[in-house]
Design a protein around this motif. Structure first.
Motif, PDB file in Angstrom:
ATOM      1  N   ASN A   1      52.792  14.965  -1.974  1.00  0.00           N
ATOM      2  CA  ASN A   1      52.031  14.613  -3.180  1.00  0.00           C
ATOM      3  C   ASN A   1      50.791  13.808  -2.815  1.00  0.00           C
ATOM      4  O   ASN A   1      50.872  12.853  -2.033  1.00  0.00           O
ATOM      5  CB  ASN A   1      52.898  13.784  -4.125  1.00  0.00           C
TER       6      ASN A   1
ATOM      7  N   ARG B   1      49.202  12.088  -8.049  1.00  0.00           N
ATOM      8  CA  ARG B   1      48.125  12.469  -8.960  1.00  0.00           C
ATOM      9  C   ARG B   1      47.727  13.905  -8.691  1.00  0.00           C
ATOM     10  O   ARG B   1      48.000  14.469  -7.631  1.00  0.00           O
ATOM     11  CB  ARG B   1      46.916  11.545  -8.772  1.00  0.00           C
ATOM     12  N   ASP B   2      47.082  14.505  -9.664  1.00  0.00           N
ATOM     13  CA  ASP B   2      46.585  15.868  -9.486  1.00  0.00           C
ATOM     14  C   ASP B   2      45.363  15.864  -8.567  1.00  0.00           C
ATOM     15  O   ASP B   2      44.559  14.921  -8.593  1.00  0.00           O
ATOM     16  CB  ASP B   2      46.203  16.487 -10.830  1.00  0.00           C
TER      17      ASP B   2
END
Length: 707
Positions: free
Chosen positions: A257, A329-330
């Motif tokens: 991620n 987070r994206d």
């Protein structure tokens, strides 16, 4: 809980600018410390700049790089006495072999020098020309530090471990891979993860290319997700002296991620992306991955350098004093249109502020290509004035210096800055239309550029009259009964006169206006025109730099539509809707010159040919078969029609290849660029009839007709 705050940097380094490079590295360390970081990762070869190229052959380059390291280690309170770990990129020579290396500095002492194992040797890169790959996997040797760094070894001596190893602290492990190694099948991060190393750092020098960031971020997420771990990625950002723009986007990933991501494009010199992570999450993630545990139990041990120091937050730190962990987070991506607006604009700013010039000069025809270039300069003005007003003092000083404003002058608006540093000129002839003249003026007003509109017929006529006086012959355009050579010559003289006048105006306009300096002439030939050779040699193919020389016509048209709204330049929409034309032949009621008719192929087709030629590495016969059997199978074209198209492309590509040796240094954005010698190393003298290859195509077509 083993919490640790880490920082990955994007630095705007400049090849051979040792003073500036040192200051930017130092500034990044100071910023990282102010944000609570215990580890700071910098870009590849940041001490000297990635793009030194044959300067790497000079011993001075390496010596100065290590002098920077010595200065960083010696400064009180910077690294020494701070328990700070800095990971710095520099060249290093051992046993007669020069390596691209990472230097791990712990508390102002050098603990490990880790050379790169896999070198980048394709596309824009020629690393093996200057460096040797370290081939002794999982091995380290003893290396004597350069004279400038004597006594700076972690044990206080002059020798440090050098090779493929990792640094193991009392509470965690730190390993490295460099740029290209992330992209290789047998990437170092795999062995590091299996050996229990929690933190894997990649100091990179990766360039911008349209639509490339997605692949890079996917690899980073995979590297940390496949085997668990903390993955830091640092990168250069900016133009360090060549065609490439390094697009930053420093980031930090945890177990697949992304938890921190920096800007891809920016005009600031230093950015430190920070995240606080929990190394116990890595341990838990890996322990739950049983098949990984089986592989880890039998993996070949790597070489480990022990450092008796802790990096993580001590257990006795109070709950309220502990840093907050960074959440996933994206990933943020720009659209291709935004990439065109931002990447070349930042590249232009770096080039302008580092060249000593006082602005840019552009022959603005009112067509798609020159209008795209003008819009990118406008975007540059918007970016730098916004950064200065938000407090970037370096950018503010550069604006005042280039625009020749008083030291305490207020920052101008984007349009005001454009008027001060950007001049556009419409160089019209009898063959120019009122429509393109009006569009050029309107776009200059949209941007704020200082604009001139002049007629150059008197100069063109003088040249043709001189030729007539010498030869007794007067050439005519084709529409007036002239031959093809006459027609081409009359077009080319207009184009070349524009080039001569452009450089004259660029050199003297500051003098006319009572200012010092000179203007840099911008080119505006797109990548498809370069591939086809659809340009006059020493016209738009001859400028100081070209921000769109690596961008396809299709992408530029999309950018014009986007820019008309998002940049606030409505004239771009009118430009995009107009058919592309060189306006070098007379306009008649029954004839108007257009680019695609002149070329004998569409811009879309050129993009297809370019990708198949460069990316898929297809010659004439293979390209013909690929298009006829696969890509264009549903277009209703016969084998003869496809054959004719492919032959025409290779004829013009090869007969115009010599023009590619004179292409203006261009911003690299497309991976089928025909840029000679730098990116596309092919000869420039061909048998343009391709007799063997075209015969194979003809034989295939004949069999299709029989069948």
């Amino acid at each position: 809980m083993r919490a640790l705050t880490l920082g990955a940097c994007a630095l705007n380094q400049w090849a051979m600018d040792f003073n500036g490079n040192h200051e930017r590295i130092r500034a990044s360390i100071v910023e990282a410390k102010s944000k609570g970081c215990r580890y700071r990762l910098g870009p590849e070869l940041e001490t000297c700049g990635y793009g030194c190229e044959d300067h790497f052959h000079e011993s001075d380059t390496e010596a100065h790089a290590w002098e920077i390291i010595a200065r960083l280690c010696a400064e009180p309170g910077l690294l020494r006495g701070s328990a700070m770990v800095a990971d710095v990129g520099a060249p290093a020579t051992m046993d007669g072999c020069r390596y691209n290396a990472r230097v791990i500095i712990v508390d102002g002492k050098i603990a490990l020098v880790r050379p790169k194992r896999s070198l980048a040797d394709d596309g824009n890169y020629r690393e093996s020309r200057w460096f040797t790959a370290w081939t002794r996997t999982n091995e380290t040797a003893t290396w004597r530090l350069p004279d400038s760094c004597r006594g700076l070894a972690y044990d206080g001596g002059d020798e440090v471990p050098f090779g493929d190893g990792a640094v193991v602290f009392d509470d965690c492990g730190l390993g490295c891979e460099t740029c290209e190694e992330l992209w290789t099948p047998d990437a170092p991060h795999v062995a590091l993860a299996l050996n229990g190393i929690e933190i894997i750092a990649n100091g990179s020098g990766s360039h911008h290319q349209l639509r490339k960031l997605d692949a890079r971020m996917s690899l980073i997420q995979s590297a940390s997700g496949k085997g668990g771990g903390i993955y830091l990625y640092a990168n250069q950002r900016g133009c360090d002296g060549g065609r490439l723009y390094y697009d930053g986007c420093a980031c930090i990933a945890v177990n697949g991620n992304i938890v921190a991501q920096g800007k891809q494009f920016d005009v600031s010199d230093v950015e430190v992306v920070v995240a606080t992570v929990d190394l116990d999450e890595v341990r838990s993630y890996r322990n739950c991955f049983q098949s990984m545990s089986v592989q880890a139990a039998k993996v070949t041990p790597i070489s480990k350098v022990r450092v008796h120091q802790r990096l993580c937050v001590p257990d006795d730190v109070g709950r309220l004093e502990r840093p907050k962990l960074s959440a996933p987070r994206d990933v943020e991506f720009h659209s291709p249109e935004e990439e065109i607006a931002l990447g070349p604009a930042c590249w232009l700013w770096d080039y302008l502020r580092r060249s000593g010039a006082s602005g840019y000069f552009l022959p603005l025809s009112g067509g798609a290509d020159s209008s795209s270039t003008a819009a990118i300069v406008g975007s540059m003005c918007q970016l730098v004035t916004k950064a200065a007003r938000e407090g970037d003092e370096v950018v503010a000083m550069d604006i005042r210096r280039i625009a020749q404003l008083a030291p305490n002058a207020s920052i101008p608006s984007a349009n005001e800055l454009a008027e001060l540093i950007f001049t556009t000129v419409y160089l019209g002839t009898d063959n120019s239309s009122a429509e393109t003249r009006a569009r050029a003026k309107a776009l200059a007003i949209d941007i704020g550029a200082s604009h001139l509109s002049v007629a150059i017929d008197v100069v063109v006529t003088a040249v043709v009259t001189f030729f007539t006086m010498v030869t007794g012959k007067t050439p005519k355009f084709k529409v007036d009964g002239g031959s093809n050579p006459e027609n081409l010559a009359l077009q080319n003289i207009q184009a070349r006169v524009r080039m001569v006048l452009s450089f004259l105006f660029a050199q003297l306009l500051p003098w006319v206006r009572g200012k010092s300096g000179f203007l840099l002439v911008l080119g505006s030939a797109n990548v498809d025109e370069g591939l086809r050779g659809y340009m006059t040699k020493y016209d738009c193919s001859s400028a100081d730099i070209n921000p769109i020389g690596g961008i396809s016509k299709g992408d530029l048209r999309s950018f014009l539509r986007w820019g008309s709204v998002n940049l606030g330049y409505p004239t771009l929409a009118e430009v995009e809707q107009a058919p592309p034309t060189a306006e070098l032949e007379p306009i008649r009621d029954d004839y108007v010159q257009t680019d695609e008719e002149d070329m004998g192929m569409s811009y879309d087709e050129l993009g297809v040919y370019g990708r198949l030629r460069k990316i898929y590495r297809l010659g004439p016969f293979s390209m013909f078969k690929r298009l006829y059997i696969v890509d264009w199978a549903d277009r209703g074209l016969s084998a003869s029609e496809v054959a004719e198209k492919v032959k025409k492309f290779f004829f013009f590509y090869s007969c115009n290849r010599h023009k590619m040796t004179t292409l203006t240094p261009s911003y690299h954005a497309e991976n089928y660029s025909p840029d000679d010698n730098r990116f596309d190393q092919r000869q420039f003298l061909y048998n343009v009839r391709w007799p063997w290859q075209f015969r194979k195509i003809d034989e295939f077509v004949a069999k299709e007709k029989e069948g």
